[in-house]
Design a protein around this motif. Structure first.
Motif, PDB file in Angstrom:
ATOM      1  N   ARG A  69       0.825  -1.207   0.000  1.00 13.28           N
ATOM      2  CA  ARG A  69       0.000   0.000   0.000  1.00 13.28           C
ATOM      3  C   ARG A  69       0.865   1.264   0.000  1.00 13.28           C
ATOM      4  N   LYS A  70       0.300   2.341  -0.461  1.00 13.93           N
ATOM      5  CA  LYS A  70       0.995   3.623  -0.427  1.00 13.93           C
ATOM      6  C   LYS A  70       0.607   4.369   0.845  1.00 13.93           C
ATOM      7  N   GLY A  71       1.550   5.108   1.403  1.00 18.96           N
ATOM      8  CA  GLY A  71       1.252   5.869   2.605  1.00 18.96           C
ATOM      9  C   GLY A  71       1.526   5.085   3.876  1.00 18.96           C
ATOM     10  N   ARG A  72       1.409   5.755   5.000  1.00 19.78           N
ATOM     11  CA  ARG A  72       1.722   5.144   6.282  1.00 19.78           C
ATOM     12  C   ARG A  72       0.574   4.278   6.773  1.00 19.78           C
ATOM     13  N   PHE A  73       0.933   3.234   7.505  1.00 14.52           N
ATOM     14  CA  PHE A  73      -0.067   2.301   8.021  1.00 14.52           C
ATOM     15  C   PHE A  73      -1.064   3.013   8.929  1.00 14.52           C
ATOM     16  N   ARG A  74      -0.585   3.916   9.777  1.00 17.31           N
ATOM     17  CA  ARG A  74      -1.478   4.601  10.722  1.00 17.31           C
ATOM     18  C   ARG A  74      -2.549   5.394   9.981  1.00 17.31           C
ATOM     19  N   HIS A  75      -2.190   5.982   8.851  1.00 16.53           N
ATOM     20  CA  HIS A  75      -3.166   6.747   8.080  1.00 16.53           C
ATOM     21  C   HIS A  75      -4.196   5.819   7.447  1.00 16.53           C
TER      22      HIS A  75
END
Length: 206
Positions: A69-75
């Motif tokens: 996935r793109k972006g941070r896991f928390r987001h």
């Protein structure tokens, strides 16, 4: 002599979650679960509903987990949380459930318009989330070391004691204390990077 820690999860934790590895899934829930619960409580949900919503969130996470996935896991986790909260709101409008009496029913009549991203990491709420993530992740690694090795690391790195003093207290050589510090710190920092959590010593000294 302390056994070497098991293979680190940091390089493969999210990939193992994607593959359905139970230990990796448990680690993610153990570290990130309290954050989802805290988000729910901040939105006014009761303890029981927050716990239930947290389970819904992670069921979705594990069904649709994408290690690329793109972006941070928390987001991404926040987006899943927002989606599950909205779904629950819609179900509640059609068929009201008990959410703590009148206050709970009022919440679902006035469900907030949640932001697209979780609390900013520099905000008070964001800082509190980051601290909780770090503490949960670090303590999850404690069992991977013998107690005296962990104590040597903690007293030198977190408590700031001189290595020679720690060595005397734990009946270890100063060299062994330095080695314990290095081993623990290296594993922790590597694991944290793999879990997308930043190392911040001050969070552990407060």
């Amino acid at each position: 002599m302390s056994p070497e820690p098991a293979e680190t999860l940091s390089q493969t934790a999210f990939q193992r979650v994607h593959a359905g590895d139970a230990d990796a899934c448990e680690l993610v829930v153990r570290v990130y679960g309290p954050i989802v619960y805290r988000w729910a409580r901040r939105e006014g949900l009761s303890d029981d509903v927050s716990q239930d919503l947290m389970q819904d969130v992670f069921l979705t996470v594990f069904r649709s987990f994408d290690p690329q996935r793109k972006g941070r896991f928390r987001h991404w986790l926040w987006r899943v949380f927002r989606s599950r909260l909205t779904d629950r709101f819609r179900r509640e409008q059609k068929q009201p459930l008990s959410l703590g009496g009148t206050a709970g029913q009022q919440f679902f009549q006035d469900v907030p318009d949640l932001a697209d991203t979780p609390p900013d990491e520099h905000s008070p709420d964001g800082q509190a989330d980051q601290k909780l993530l770090l503490v949960r992740a670090v303590m999850a690694m404690k069992s991977r070391f013998q107690e005296h090795v962990w104590q040597a690391f903690w007293r030198v790195v977190i408590d700031g004691q001189p290595p020679s003093e720690v060595a005397a207290e734990l009946k270890m050589s100063t060299w062994a204390v330095y080695k314990a510090k290095s081993r623990c710190l290296k594993l922790i920092q590597t694991e944290l990077a793999g879990l997308e959590i930043e190392w911040n010593r001050s969070f552990l000294t407060q």
